[in-house]
Design an enzyme around this catalytic site. Structure first.
Site, PDB file in Angstrom:
ATOM      1  N   LYS A  62       0.856  -1.190   0.000  1.00  0.00           N
ATOM      2  CA  LYS A  62       0.000   0.000   0.000  1.00  0.00           C
ATOM      3  C   LYS A  62       0.888   1.234   0.000  1.00  0.00           C
ATOM      4  O   LYS A  62       1.456   1.608   1.018  1.00  0.00           O
ATOM      5  CB  LYS A  62      -0.924   0.051   1.214  1.00  0.00           C
ATOM      6  N   GLU A 114       9.622   1.510  10.770  1.00  0.00           N
ATOM      7  CA  GLU A 114      10.596   2.604  10.634  1.00  0.00           C
ATOM      8  C   GLU A 114       9.806   3.886  10.721  1.00  0.00           C
ATOM      9  O   GLU A 114       9.067   4.247   9.809  1.00  0.00           O
ATOM     10  CB  GLU A 114      11.350   2.481   9.313  1.00  0.00           C
ATOM     11  N   CYS A 165      12.657  11.352   7.300  1.00  0.00           N
ATOM     12  CA  CYS A 165      12.631  10.903   8.694  1.00  0.00           C
ATOM     13  C   CYS A 165      13.977  11.078   9.385  1.00  0.00           C
ATOM     14  O   CYS A 165      14.037  11.224  10.606  1.00  0.00           O
ATOM     15  CB  CYS A 165      12.195   9.442   8.759  1.00  0.00           C
ATOM     16  N   GLU A 225       8.420  16.156  15.591  1.00  0.00           N
ATOM     17  CA  GLU A 225       8.892  16.034  14.209  1.00  0.00           C
ATOM     18  C   GLU A 225       8.105  16.977  13.313  1.00  0.00           C
ATOM     19  O   GLU A 225       6.878  16.896  13.228  1.00  0.00           O
ATOM     20  CB  GLU A 225       8.751  14.600  13.714  1.00  0.00           C
TER      21      GLU A 225
END
Length: 496
Positions: A181, A256, A290, A391
């Site tokens: 996906k 992750e 990331c 973040e």
């Protein structure tokens, strides 16, 4: 802004259980983030499509025309996939550029990475040994590895084709079927890769690609009882939810997740290298990474001189049309995401931060049509500020001075995340001490954001669990079995 030939992807068809057809989910439009022009209409998948794809993947795995192949036979297909990616390198790079607005030189590197990933795992597959274990009785013992079955993979929008390859290649190498996906907003490169895998010789039903909403399609994949592993790259909160569902199923999950990576510049660093490395670490990919080095710690004795050089260089970065070779920063992925980045910058100012450069949208012809945001550097905050802890996933760097290693490490490790870190110093002993003391899955020393498919990658703490890449990356998609071969001359004495 230019365009690229997307005629092969414009039908809106996706690969469901070996069949190319339109999904039964919502129809939506893929747009180019640089000017909001239309790429293609996409017919996303729904729960029924996911169920059909998973059942087909399970049937494909069990009929063994993939899982039952010899390792070198599966490796030949992966090598062919690598060759086809290389043959279509420029077209795939342009598709990826249109998909998420990354500069063309960056998308070319992502396509090269995808090709190399298939080649690497093909080579690993041909050379991966099973083991004889030391016997402790009248028997021969060995350890073997077998496919898990159906693997669910969920990938992000910031580098689709490379992320797809890092999950698909080792999963296929391990003999599994895989249901992918991709992110809803970036389906095109994943659909293009699916056609390449089909052409390379992956049997029907072994791979499905299901664009659509994560809350619908992703959830259906994670929950389905036939799915035996999830590999997810994305946000931490979604990762937590996946981990809970995986725990209920006793299913392995590789996660992750997010990051808030510290970059450290000591007073003996090569400043030319450090300035360039820090800029690349945070502002390449427009900060939508990331592992972006978003917290910069600079030793106080060089703080002002270094920050002055950094700001001067940041102002010279070329923000603009992703199709141009000279562009270093393209747009953000969407208007909604840019608004989120803007809110973080406003929050930083409210917390007492000073914007040294950037802080808003660029002005000029064409910028108003896309989702552009300037490279931004903020100082005057403590590590406890919210924008130093959350973040942002955008081109925003917070600069903080430090005095000594002890206080530095306390602040650098004072984060919920532990994905990556960077160190700039000429002192190899200090580099070693600092690298070993950082709570981080990856540490770069006198470089940043360099990757090798041969080196495992993953996070600590809220940055995730499990590892991708590396020689044993295939084993992450396999289950271990022990075999005992009796060598005793007489029957087992117990039953006498």
């Amino acid at each position: 802004m230019d365009s690229v030939d997307l005629s092969g992807l414009s039908s809106g068809e996706i690969l469901i259980g070996g069949e190319w057809r339109r999904g039964r989910g919502n129809k939506y439009t893929s747009i180019y983030p640089a000017d909001q022009s239309v790429n293609a209409d996409v017919y996303g998948a729904n729960e029924d499509d996911a169920r059909e794809a998973i059942e087909a993947a399970d049937n494909a795995w069990r009929r063994a025309d993939w899982s039952g192949l010899k390792p070198h036979e599966r490796a030949a297909v992966l090598h062919r996939a690598c060759d086809l990616i290389r043959e279509r390198h420029e077209w795939l790079a342009q598709v990826q550029r249109r998909d998420n607005g990354k500069p063309i030189n960056e998308t070319r590197a992502l396509v090269t990475s995808a090709a190399n990933t298939f080649r690497y795992f093909a080579a690993c597959l041909e050379t991966l040994d099973e083991s004889l274990t030391p016997p402790r009785g009248e028997y021969l013992t060995m350890s073997v590895h077998e496919p898990l079955g159906v693997v669910g993979a969920i990938t992000p929008w910031n580098s689709p084709i490379a992320s797809d390859a890092q999950k698909i290649a080792p999963a296929l190498a391990g003999g599994n079927s895989i249901v992918l996906k991709p992110a809803e907003v970036t389906p095109l490169a994943s659909v293009a890769l699916a056609r390449i895998l089909e052409e390379a010789g992956v049997p029907k039903g072994v791979v499905s690609v299901l664009p659509g909403k994560g809350s619908i399609v992703g959830d259906a994949i994670v929950r389905h009882p036939l799915v035996k592993k999830i590999s997810f790259t994305g946000g931490t909160e979604v990762g937590r939810g996946i981990a809970l569902l995986a725990a209920e199923k006793l299913m392995p999950a590789s996660l992750e997740l997010g990051g808030k990576s510290p970059t450290i510049v000591f007073d003996d660093a090569d400043l030319d290298h450090a300035v360039n490395g820090v800029l690349y670490g945070i502002f390449s990919s427009s900060g939508e990474s990331c592992i972006a080095g978003s917290r910069l710690f600079v030793q106080r004795s060089i703080y002002h001189a270094f920050v002055e050089r950094l700001v001067s260089s940041a102002r010279k970065l070329r923000v603009g049309d992703p199709s141009l070779e000279q562009t270093q920063m393209g747009p953000l992925i969407s208007a909604q995401h840019r608004t989120s980045v803007e809110r973080f910058v406003s929050l930083g100012i409210e917390e007492g931060g000073r914007v040294l450069c950037g802080g808003g949208r660029p002005e000029g012809d064409g910028f108003d049509r896309g989702f552009f945001f300037l490279p931004t550097i903020i100082e005057g905050l403590s590590n406890g500020a919210l924008i130093c802890q959350k973040e942002i996933f955008g081109p925003v760097l917070v600069v903080l001075p430090f005095d000594d290693e002890e206080s530095l490490l306390a602040d650098a490790n004072d984060s919920a995340f532990g994905l990556a870190a960077g160190i700039w110093t000429r002192d190899y002993k200090r580099a070693w001490r600092t690298a070993r003391a950082l709570d981080s899955g990856t540490v770069w020393i006198n470089t940043y954001k360099q990757f090798s498919i041969a080196t495992p990658f993953g996070g600590w703490k809220d940055s995730g669990t499990g590892r991708e890449k590396g020689y044993l990356g295939i084993r992450e998609y396999m289950q271990q079995k022990s075999l005992y071969w009796g060598l005793n001359a007489a029957p087992l004495a117990w039953a006498d």
